[in-house]
Design an enzyme around this catalytic site. Structure first.
Site, PDB file in Angstrom:
ATOM      1  N   ASP A  85      -3.269  -0.586   1.475  1.00 27.18           N
ATOM      2  CA  ASP A  85      -2.322   0.358   1.841  1.00 27.18           C
ATOM      3  C   ASP A  85      -1.240   0.409   0.580  1.00 27.18           C
ATOM      4  O   ASP A  85      -0.994   1.499   0.073  1.00 27.18           O
ATOM      5  CB  ASP A  85      -1.702   0.447   3.361  1.00 27.18           C
ATOM      6  CG  ASP A  85      -0.925  -0.825   3.600  1.00 27.18           C
ATOM      7  OD1 ASP A  85      -1.459  -1.949   3.013  1.00 27.18           O
ATOM      8  OD2 ASP A  85      -0.137  -0.846   4.465  1.00 27.18           O
ATOM      9  N   TYR A  86      -0.688  -0.462   0.399  1.00 29.19           N
ATOM     10  CA  TYR A  86       0.308  -0.662  -0.814  1.00 29.19           C
ATOM     11  C   TYR A  86      -0.269  -0.273  -2.249  1.00 29.19           C
ATOM     12  O   TYR A  86       0.408   0.333  -2.883  1.00 29.19           O
ATOM     13  CB  TYR A  86       0.761  -2.065  -0.570  1.00 29.19           C
ATOM     14  CG  TYR A  86       2.089  -2.245  -1.741  1.00 29.19           C
ATOM     15  CD1 TYR A  86       3.210  -1.641  -1.510  1.00 29.19           C
ATOM     16  CD2 TYR A  86       1.885  -2.988  -2.977  1.00 29.19           C
ATOM     17  CE1 TYR A  86       4.155  -1.805  -2.429  1.00 29.19           C
ATOM     18  CE2 TYR A  86       2.865  -3.158  -3.823  1.00 29.19           C
ATOM     19  CZ  TYR A  86       3.993  -2.543  -3.504  1.00 29.19           C
ATOM     20  OH  TYR A  86       4.970  -2.690  -4.565  1.00 29.19           O
ATOM     21  N   ALA A  87      -1.529  -0.919  -2.078  1.00 30.02           N
ATOM     22  CA  ALA A  87      -2.063  -0.960  -3.599  1.00 30.02           C
ATOM     23  C   ALA A  87      -2.401   0.947  -3.704  1.00 30.02           C
ATOM     24  O   ALA A  87      -2.474   1.407  -4.673  1.00 30.02           O
ATOM     25  CB  ALA A  87      -3.435  -1.471  -3.631  1.00 30.02           C
TER      26      ALA A  87
END
Length: 71
Positions: free
Chosen positions: A18-20
């Protein structure tokens, strides 16, 4: 200057996909906006650092995160 993350190239599977993906959106924004403002002489760049040692993983309960990463 926009800041992304090296995990955009790998997807950071099994950990922070999700962060990437949010940083991937930052890359697209940087690329598109840089082309829009280029004729006005406004430089827009992005950086994609690897790991930055901060306390964010410790405060999130994963103090050893950077040493176990797969990137």
């Amino acid at each position: 200057m926009n800041v992304s993350f090296v995990a955009v190239r790998t997807g950071y599977p099994d950990e922070y996909v999700d962060y990437a993906s949010s940083k991937g959106a930052m890359d697209v924004l940087t690329l598109g906006l840089s082309k829009e403002v280029a004729e006005e002489g406004i430089p827009l760049k992005g950086v994609r650092p690897a790991f930055i040692y901060t306390n964010i993983h410790t405060s999130g309960g994963e103090p050893g995160q950077l040493t176990k990463s797969k990137i």
